[in-house]
Design an enzyme around this catalytic site. Structure first.
Site, short mmCIF file in Angstrom:
data_model
loop_
_atom_site.label_atom_id
_atom_site.label_comp_id
_atom_site.label_asym_id
_atom_site.label_seq_id
_atom_site.Cartn_x
_atom_site.Cartn_y
_atom_site.Cartn_z
N ASP A 136 0.78 -1.23 0.00
CA ASP A 136 0.00 0.00 0.00
C ASP A 136 0.82 1.29 0.00
O ASP A 136 0.56 2.19 -0.80
CB ASP A 136 -0.96 -0.01 1.21
CG ASP A 136 -1.94 1.16 1.20
OD1 ASP A 136 -2.43 1.50 0.11
OD2 ASP A 136 -2.21 1.73 2.27
N CYS A 193 -21.53 -3.50 -17.87
CA CYS A 193 -22.04 -3.14 -16.54
C CYS A 193 -21.49 -1.77 -16.10
O CYS A 193 -20.30 -1.50 -16.25
CB CYS A 193 -21.61 -4.21 -15.54
SG CYS A 193 -22.04 -3.82 -13.83
N CYS A 216 -14.48 11.43 -3.58
CA CYS A 216 -14.65 10.08 -3.02
C CYS A 216 -14.75 10.10 -1.49
O CYS A 216 -13.93 10.70 -0.79
CB CYS A 216 -13.48 9.21 -3.46
SG CYS A 216 -13.54 7.54 -2.83
N CYS A 250 -21.07 -4.59 -7.16
CA CYS A 250 -20.37 -5.24 -8.28
C CYS A 250 -20.79 -6.72 -8.41
O CYS A 250 -20.66 -7.49 -7.45
CB CYS A 250 -18.86 -5.15 -8.07
SG CYS A 250 -17.93 -6.01 -9.36
C1 B12 Z 1 -4.31 6.60 -3.34
C2 B12 Z 1 -5.16 5.39 -2.98
C3 B12 Z 1 -6.50 5.60 -2.71
C4 B12 Z 1 -7.21 6.94 -3.00
C5 B12 Z 1 -7.42 7.06 -4.52
C6 B12 Z 1 -8.09 5.81 -5.11
C7 B12 Z 1 -7.78 5.53 -6.55
N1 B12 Z 1 -8.72 4.85 -7.20
O1 B12 Z 1 -6.74 5.87 -7.07
C8 B12 Z 1 -8.49 6.80 -2.14
C9 B12 Z 1 -8.24 7.41 -0.76
C10 B12 Z 1 -9.74 7.46 -2.72
C11 B12 Z 1 -8.59 5.29 -2.01
C12 B12 Z 1 -9.76 4.63 -1.74
C13 B12 Z 1 -9.88 3.25 -1.63
N2 B12 Z 1 -8.87 2.37 -1.58
CO1 B12 Z 1 -7.09 2.82 -1.93
N3 B12 Z 1 -5.23 3.07 -2.49
C14 B12 Z 1 -4.60 4.10 -2.92
C15 B12 Z 1 -3.15 3.71 -3.31
C16 B12 Z 1 -2.22 4.14 -2.17
C17 B12 Z 1 -2.67 4.29 -4.64
C18 B12 Z 1 -3.66 4.12 -5.79
C19 B12 Z 1 -3.20 4.82 -7.05
O2 B12 Z 1 -2.10 4.60 -7.52
N4 B12 Z 1 -4.04 5.71 -7.59
C20 B12 Z 1 -3.71 6.49 -8.74
C21 B12 Z 1 -4.56 6.04 -9.89
C22 B12 Z 1 -4.37 6.87 -11.15
O3 B12 Z 1 -4.10 4.75 -10.11
P1 B12 Z 1 -5.02 3.62 -10.68
O4 B12 Z 1 -6.45 3.82 -10.34
O5 B12 Z 1 -4.35 2.30 -10.40
O6 B12 Z 1 -4.85 4.03 -12.15
C23 B12 Z 1 -5.11 3.20 -13.14
C24 B12 Z 1 -6.54 3.26 -13.63
O7 B12 Z 1 -7.13 4.48 -13.23
C25 B12 Z 1 -6.27 3.14 -15.07
N5 B12 Z 1 -6.94 4.14 -15.86
C26 B12 Z 1 -6.68 5.45 -15.95
N6 B12 Z 1 -7.44 6.00 -16.87
C27 B12 Z 1 -8.23 5.01 -17.35
C28 B12 Z 1 -9.21 5.03 -18.30
C29 B12 Z 1 -9.87 3.86 -18.60
C30 B12 Z 1 -10.92 3.90 -19.61
C31 B12 Z 1 -9.56 2.65 -17.91
C32 B12 Z 1 -10.32 1.40 -18.17
C33 B12 Z 1 -8.53 2.65 -16.97
C34 B12 Z 1 -7.90 3.84 -16.71
O8 B12 Z 1 -4.89 3.30 -15.35
C35 B12 Z 1 -4.25 3.77 -14.22
C36 B12 Z 1 -2.85 3.29 -14.10
O9 B12 Z 1 -2.81 1.86 -13.97
C37 B12 Z 1 -3.28 2.14 -3.42
C38 B12 Z 1 -2.04 1.35 -3.04
C39 B12 Z 1 -0.97 1.42 -4.13
N7 B12 Z 1 0.24 1.73 -3.76
O10 B12 Z 1 -1.28 1.17 -5.30
C40 B12 Z 1 -4.48 1.83 -2.49
C41 B12 Z 1 -5.45 0.73 -2.91
C42 B12 Z 1 -5.78 0.95 -4.36
N8 B12 Z 1 -6.63 1.00 -2.13
C43 B12 Z 1 -7.29 -0.05 -1.78
C44 B12 Z 1 -8.56 -0.03 -1.16
C45 B12 Z 1 -9.02 -1.32 -0.49
C46 B12 Z 1 -9.34 1.14 -1.17
C47 B12 Z 1 -10.83 1.26 -0.79
C48 B12 Z 1 -11.68 0.08 -1.23
C49 B12 Z 1 -10.95 1.46 0.75
C50 B12 Z 1 -12.38 1.73 1.21
N9 B12 Z 1 -13.23 0.73 1.31
O11 B12 Z 1 -12.70 2.85 1.51
C51 B12 Z 1 -11.22 2.58 -1.51
C52 B12 Z 1 -11.78 2.32 -2.91
C53 B12 Z 1 -12.18 3.55 -3.67
C54 B12 Z 1 -12.04 3.32 -5.17
N10 B12 Z 1 -13.14 3.11 -5.87
O12 B12 Z 1 -10.89 3.32 -5.66
C55 B12 Z 1 -6.58 -1.32 -2.23
C56 B12 Z 1 -7.34 -1.91 -3.44
C57 B12 Z 1 -7.31 -3.42 -3.53
C58 B12 Z 1 -7.98 -3.89 -4.81
N11 B12 Z 1 -8.42 -5.14 -4.79
O13 B12 Z 1 -8.07 -3.19 -5.78
C59 B12 Z 1 -5.13 -0.78 -2.58
C60 B12 Z 1 -4.46 -1.48 -3.74
C61 B12 Z 1 -4.30 -0.93 -1.29
C62 B12 Z 1 -3.83 -2.38 -1.06
N12 B12 Z 1 -2.54 -2.61 -1.00
O14 B12 Z 1 -4.57 -3.32 -0.95
N13 B12 Z 1 -7.40 4.68 -2.23
S1 SF4 Z 2 -18.84 4.56 -4.25
FE1 SF4 Z 2 -16.60 4.20 -4.57
S2 SF4 Z 2 -15.88 6.00 -5.73
FE2 SF4 Z 2 -17.90 6.55 -4.85
S3 SF4 Z 2 -17.50 7.56 -2.89
FE3 SF4 Z 2 -17.77 5.37 -2.42
S4 SF4 Z 2 -15.66 4.47 -2.55
FE4 SF4 Z 2 -15.56 6.51 -3.53
#
Ligand code: B12
Ligand code: SF4
Length: 314
Positions: A136, A193, A216, A250
């Site tokens: 993480d 979906c 969020c 989901c």
């Molecule tokens: C910052 C962070 C957050 C932030 C931002 C979330 C986010 N989605 O980025 C906040 C605080 C909101 C958050 C919330 C949550 N988080 Co969090 N978070 C992180 C962290 C530290 C970094 C994530 C990151 O790099 N974000 C930056 C974005 C740009 O990265 P990305 O989403 O991977 O980006 C990809 C996609 O967006 C995709 N993409 C971009 N544009 C497009 C366009 C299209 C069309 C498509 C298809 C894809 C796409 O490409 C990007 C690069 O791969 C990780 C741990 C880690 N080091 O990775 C945990 C992590 C993602 N979190 C986790 C969890 C459990 C949560 C929550 C469920 C907790 C909760 N219940 O409240 C929520 C879920 C909210 C959600 N829907 O994401 C877990 C997820 C496990 C899993 N099975 O996925 C992680 C991996 C931690 C862990 N080690 O387990 N989190």
């Molecule tokens: S439904 Fe998912 S994206 Fe929306 S506020 Fe809750 S965790 Fe964040």
């Protein structure tokens, strides 16, 4: 120089990982993140989608290239731990909702300990090997690597979705200088979906796969620091720590199986919604909060954050 690994190392590592409490293990080639993802990440930052999480804008070079973390890295090993529990948080804890992931023992410590043991295992198998691991908090795009390693796909809610466990998994990463044959990457199975996008109470999922943390609830309740003086967060919709709305709907989570590899009892469930439960409507004293959150990820927002979140409920 990279050591040449024993021929059966992949099978042995997988078997070791399963025996030590990981639910799934995958392997990917260590290399810079692909250009499409690099651009998506940079765009995400440029558009301020990381809100006040400045750490997401630091060490970007490392996040986009694991070779900057461990120059000798040849393989990214990705591990998953299923954390699903059959207890419905809303039902057991009544007044306020706490995200499922935070109900048990803090996963950071748990996974870190198991990853350290896997590091020792690899070093024992091939003494010259170099290793690095994190859960993480390291500068790693964990879901990207999990997808590459064939453990699932990045869903429209941005979470990693595994066919067997859905999205209720923690991810851990281990880099090694050992060259282990990669697994084939996963393909995308969200189809048409869009339930997660529709259910999100704040429309934080701007498009499939793109999350604006400024909206969020998980960000506001856990990551946002300090009082809400000059900002106006959205309605918390009953959540006081995290949010699972985009996961509960989901279809891939319908058949989730209860976690088998979490050894902890679930401290929060010991306080079933009574007046002195953390999820009750009545604020806990500092001492009560301290007792009930010991060893859980709930401590991340601090006592002040907890009070702030309770008072923000409408
Ligand atoms: C910052 C962070 C957050 C932030 C931002 C979330 C986010 N989605 O980025 C906040 C605080 C909101 C958050 C919330 C949550 N988080 Co969090 N978070 C992180 C962290 C530290 C970094 C994530 C990151 O790099 N974000 C930056 C974005 C740009 O990265 P990305 O989403 O991977 O980006 C990809 C996609 O967006 C995709 N993409 C971009 N544009 C497009 C366009 C299209 C069309 C498509 C298809 C894809 C796409 O490409 C990007 C690069 O791969 C990780 C741990 C880690 N080091 O990775 C945990 C992590 C993602 N979190 C986790 C969890 C459990 C949560 C929550 C469920 C907790 C909760 N219940 O409240 C929520 C879920 C909210 C959600 N829907 O994401 C877990 C997820 C496990 C899993 N099975 O996925 C992680 C991996 C931690 C862990 N080690 O387990 N989190
Ligand atoms: S439904 Fe998912 S994206 Fe929306 S506020 Fe809750 S965790 Fe964040």
């Amino acid at each position: 120089m990279n050591p040449s690994p024993p021929p059966d190392l992949k099978d042995k590592t997988r078997a070791y990982g399963v025996a030590s409490g990981f639910d799934a293990i995958g392997f990917a080639r260590a290399e810079p993140v692909d250009p499409r993802t690099t651009l998506q990440y940079q765009t995400w930052l440029r558009q301020q989608h990381h809100a006040s999480m400045d750490y997401m804008a630091n060490k970007v070079d490392l996040r986009l290239n694991p070779l900057q973390i461990l120059p000798s890295a040849k393989t990214v090993i990705v591990v998953l731990v299923n954390y699903f529990q059959t207890v419905q948080p809303e039902k057991s804890l009544r007044s306020f909702k706490i995200a499922r992931y935070a109900h048990g023992q803090d996963y950071h410590r748990l996974l870190r300990k198991r990853l350290r043991a896997m590091e020792a295992f690899l070093k024992n198998e091939a003494p010259e090997t170099e290793v690095w691991s994190e859960v993480d908090t390291g500068p790693v795009l964990e879901r990207y690597w999990a997808e590459k390693a064939g453990l699932g796909w990045i869903g429209k809610n941005t979470l990693l979705i595994n066919k067997q466990f859905g999205s209720w998994t923690f991810i851990g990463i281990l880099l090694t200088s050992l060259e282990i044959p990669p697994d084939p990457p996963s393909s995308f199975h969200c189809g048409t979906c869009t339930r997660c996008l529709e259910v999100c109470p704040t429309q934080a999922l701007l498009e499939p796969g793109i999350l604006d943390s400024r909206r969020c609830l998980s960000y506001w309740t856990i990551e946002h620091r300090g009082a809400f003086h000059d900002q106006t967060p959205p309605d918390f919709n009953g959540w006081i720590f995290g949010c699972d709305d985009c996961q509960e709907v989901c279809p891939w989570n319908r058949h989730a199986k209860p976690a088998e590899n979490l050894t902890s009892t679930h401290p929060l469930l010991g306080y079933p919604g009574g007046t002195h439960s953390i999820a009750s409507g009545i604020p806990l004293s500092h001492q009560e909060w301290d007792d009930q959150t010991k060893g859980t990820a709930l401590r991340r927002c601090g006592y002040d954050g907890y009070l702030r979140n309770i008072h923000w409920q409408r």
